[in-house]
Design a protein around this motif. Structure first.
Motif, PDB file in Angstrom:
ATOM      1  N   ASP A 183      44.375  56.497  80.871  1.00 13.63           N
ATOM      2  CA  ASP A 183      45.159  55.267  80.688  1.00 13.63           C
ATOM      3  C   ASP A 183      45.561  55.078  79.243  1.00 13.63           C
ATOM      4  N   ILE A 184      44.629  55.281  78.348  1.00 12.88           N
ATOM      5  CA  ILE A 184      44.949  55.112  76.915  1.00 12.88           C
ATOM      6  C   ILE A 184      45.949  56.164  76.467  1.00 12.88           C
ATOM      7  N   HIS A 185      45.767  57.398  76.975  1.00 12.65           N
ATOM      8  CA  HIS A 185      46.715  58.459  76.617  1.00 12.65           C
ATOM      9  C   HIS A 185      48.119  58.108  77.094  1.00 12.65           C
TER      10      HIS A 185
ATOM     11  N   ALA B  96      54.254  54.254  74.310  1.00 12.65           N
ATOM     12  CA  ALA B  96      54.665  53.586  73.073  1.00 12.65           C
ATOM     13  C   ALA B  96      55.504  54.493  72.199  1.00 12.65           C
ATOM     14  N   GLN B  97      55.197  55.794  72.236  1.00 11.31           N
ATOM     15  CA  GLN B  97      55.955  56.734  71.421  1.00 11.31           C
ATOM     16  C   GLN B  97      57.355  57.003  71.995  1.00 11.31           C
TER      17      GLN B  97
ATOM     18  N   SER C 250      51.097  45.092  80.169  1.00 12.62           N
ATOM     19  CA  SER C 250      50.398  45.199  81.459  1.00 12.62           C
ATOM     20  C   SER C 250      49.398  46.343  81.454  1.00 12.62           C
ATOM     21  N   SER C 251      49.802  47.465  80.854  1.00 10.27           N
ATOM     22  CA  SER C 251      48.882  48.620  80.776  1.00 10.27           C
ATOM     23  C   SER C 251      47.664  48.284  79.919  1.00 10.27           C
ATOM     24  N   LEU C 252      47.920  47.595  78.794  1.00  8.89           N
ATOM     25  CA  LEU C 252      46.798  47.192  77.944  1.00  8.89           C
ATOM     26  C   LEU C 252      45.841  46.247  78.682  1.00  8.89           C
TER      27      LEU C 252
ATOM     28  N   LYS D 228      39.377  47.093  82.963  1.00  3.51           N
ATOM     29  CA  LYS D 228      38.436  48.176  83.297  1.00  3.51           C
ATOM     30  C   LYS D 228      37.253  48.187  82.326  1.00  3.51           C
ATOM     31  N   THR D 229      37.562  47.936  81.035  1.00  2.98           N
ATOM     32  CA  THR D 229      36.481  47.923  80.036  1.00  2.98           C
ATOM     33  C   THR D 229      35.491  46.796  80.317  1.00  2.98           C
ATOM     34  N   ARG D 230      36.047  45.613  80.684  1.00  2.00           N
ATOM     35  CA  ARG D 230      35.191  44.468  81.001  1.00  2.00           C
ATOM     36  C   ARG D 230      34.314  44.753  82.219  1.00  2.00           C
ATOM     37  N   ASN D 231      34.898  45.438  83.223  1.00  2.00           N
ATOM     38  CA  ASN D 231      34.123  45.789  84.410  1.00  2.00           C
ATOM     39  C   ASN D 231      32.963  46.736  84.077  1.00  2.00           C
TER      40      ASN D 231
END
Length: 582
Positions: free
Chosen positions: A410-412, A418-419, A434-436, A442-445
């Protein structure tokens, strides 16, 4: 360290305590040694002095004292044996041969523990004489042979051979007696220990040999030569009592070979010696011989003296016997009282020793328990620390895997988006945000999945909230029986495991099942908490469970002695049951 090893260490003090308790129940003969050697030596010297001076009653009393002090015969075997034999000899002098036998035989079991052969020789020699006086000649011979077997010096061996020959004479085996005595009388055998005994012993051998010659017959000269030499040796000692048998032998000799004058003369000399020695028993015997040898004119006078002697002797013997019986009774009473005092003393010493043993063993047990407790405290602390570190490491690895598996792509993708796109564009900007937002969710979960679990009264609410997070517009979740469980009574550790396995089941559902309806039921039956999970998802092959995240659930349940049951097949949903002892 294994649990079994810990149990063994804990069990050790209990075993020691049990052994100590068992030992306490067993009475042991704990006798504290008392060094009474000096007292024993002093009393024995007194007893010997009284014996040598003819004071048999006093001698018997002191020998009895020595004997009592020697019991239980530890370290004083010589003194015990000597006292027993000497008391037996005194009993023999008083005519109590059966009591003497009992007294002497008490020494026999300890002969092997005495320091010198003389104690064994004296014991069997005294016992041999005792059997002779009770006319048990075979036992007498057996004892004299045992004495001979233990004799070391030439003098003592010759003395025991002479005793054996004497018994042969009593059995009228004169030829056998002569065969033993003739070699012994060919030369003088010297007593190197007590030289004064040399002549007396040779005189005795010659006396017995002369009697054997006389009784066998056809040895007139040999018999007279033996009697004369024996008399000559005894006269040197000046002992009237020892002279009596010499004159008696000559009386027998001249009686057999018909010389009335010499017969009467020797009978008179024997009687005179018996009067000077104050031996009433010998006076009666020798006076009887004198009556037989003297002429008719003196016979009446001798008879009157004989009757007076018999009556006087009977009364004296009765008095002496009563007095000596009192001495024996007193010695037995003294022994009983002495043993009673020893028993009381031993009982006190036993109690003191038991108390001492109890204290010592209790100190040992306390020390062992303390050491074991320190060891277990250190071990459990180290183990807890190790397990905690392992749990932290495992949790970190688990979080790291989740972050890598669920967020890396997801981060990739966000970075690439963005690029490659203009974020000033409103549409691109909304997709980027929305992606962020998805990454954040997911991080909170993941954070919630690995956060600390509250186990107090708020536990049930937290469990409900955790389950409700998996409910979406596409997934409907039904919860039954959760409020019916008394969660306060359930162990804290088990509540954490239950929380995690329920969480793991729903995570597995979210990732793999595509279910739209999920049900979870809680109930307690027969002291077991039963949790049943069902869904209408795509299911899974039982053979693939080990490859799935469900193995984590199995491991967690096993750690709390629970059981897990799976029922699933492709396209038929998933059913899982848990049984956890509570």
């Amino acid at each position: 360290m294994k649990t079994s090893s810990i149990i063994k260490i804990l069990f050790l003090p209990i075993v020691l305590l049990f052994l100590f308790t068992s030992c306490e129940k067993k009475k042991q003969n704990i006798v504290q040694k008392i060094d009474n050697t000096a007292e024993i030596k002093m009393l024995q010297e007194k007893a010997n002095d009284f014996f040598n001076s003819g004071k048999n009653d006093s001698s018997f009393f002191y020998f009895n004292k020595v004997k009592l002090l020697c019991e239980p015969k530890i370290e004083h075997f010589d003194e015990f044996v000597h006292s027993s034999v000497m008391m037996g000899n005194i009993l023999q002098k008083n005519g109590d041969f059966y009591e003497a036998e009992t007294m002497i035989t008490k020494a026999i079991p300890y002969l092997e523990k005495t320091s010198q052969p003389k104690f064994t020789i004296n014991t069997y020699s005294s016992l041999g004489y005792n059997y002779y006086r009770t006319y048990d000649y075979e036992k007498s011979l057996n004892c004299y042979r045992k004495a001979l077997k233990n004799a070391v010096s030439t003098f003592r061996k010759s003395s025991e051979i002479s005793n054996i020959a004497f018994i042969y004479v009593q059995q009228k085996k004169y030829k056998e007696a002569i065969d033993l005595l003739e070699p012994l009388t060919k030369r003088t055998i010297i007593d190197k220990v007590v030289p004064l005994n040399t002549h007396a012993e040779r005189a005795s051998k010659l006396y017995h040999l002369g009697l054997s010659y006389l009784r066998l017959g056809n040895h007139q000269k040999q018999a007279l030569d033996c009697f004369n030499e024996s008399l000559e040796l005894t006269l040197k000692s000046g002992n009237d009592f020892e002279l009596i048998p010499n004159y008696y032998a000559l009386y027998l000799y001249y009686k057999k070979y018909d010389n009335p004058e010499l017969k009467m003369m020797n009978a008179q000399k024997a009687y005179d010696c018996s009067k000077r020695s104050k031996s009433m028993a010998e006076q009666i015997t020798t006076l009887g011989n004198l009556i037989e040898a003297d002429d008719v004119q003196n016979t009446r006078k001798h008879w009157k003296a004989y009757i007076r002697l018999v009556d006087s002797t009977a009364n004296s013997m009765k008095i002496a016997k009563n007095q000596f019986a009192n001495i024996i009774y007193d010695s037995k009473k003294d022994k009983e009282e002495n043993l009673e005092l020893k028993n009381q003393k031993t009982e006190k010493e036993l109690q003191l020793q038991i108390q001492k043993n109890r204290s010592t063993i209790l100190y040992v047990i306390i020390g062992i328990v303390a050491l074991v407790s320190l060891f277990l405290a250190y071990y459990l602390t180290a183990k807890s620390k190790k397990e905690k570190n392992e749990a932290v490491l495992k949790s970190e690895m688990h979080i790291s895997d989740k972050l890598h598996n669920e967020l890396t792509n997801d981060i990739h993708n966000i970075l690439m988006f963005a690029q490659n796109h203009e974020l000033d564009n409103i549409e691109n900007k909304e997709k980027f945000l929305s992606s962020l937002n998805n990454v954040y969710a997911k991080t909170r979960n993941i954070s919630r999945e690995n956060s600390e679990i509250i186990t107090d009264r708020r536990y049930i609410d937290n469990l409900k909230n955790m389950i409700s997070q998996f409910k979406t517009s596409d997934v409907n979740i039904l919860i039954n029986g959760l409020n019916d469980i008394n969660w306060v009574k359930i162990d804290k550790h088990k509540k954490i495991v239950i929380y995690r396995i329920v969480q793991e089941v729903f995570l597995n559902m979210k990732k793999h099942s595509d279910a739209t309806l999920v049900g979870i039921n809680f109930k307690i039956t027969e002291r077991k908490l039963i949790i049943k999970y069902t869904d209408n998802g795509k299911g899974i092959s039982i053979n693939e469970i080990n490859k799935n995240g469900l193995t984590i659930i199995q491991n967690r349940i096993s750690n709390i002695n629970g059981e897990t049951y799976f029922d699933s097949a492709p396209e038929q949903g998933l059913k899982i049951s848990f049984k956890i002892p509570v």
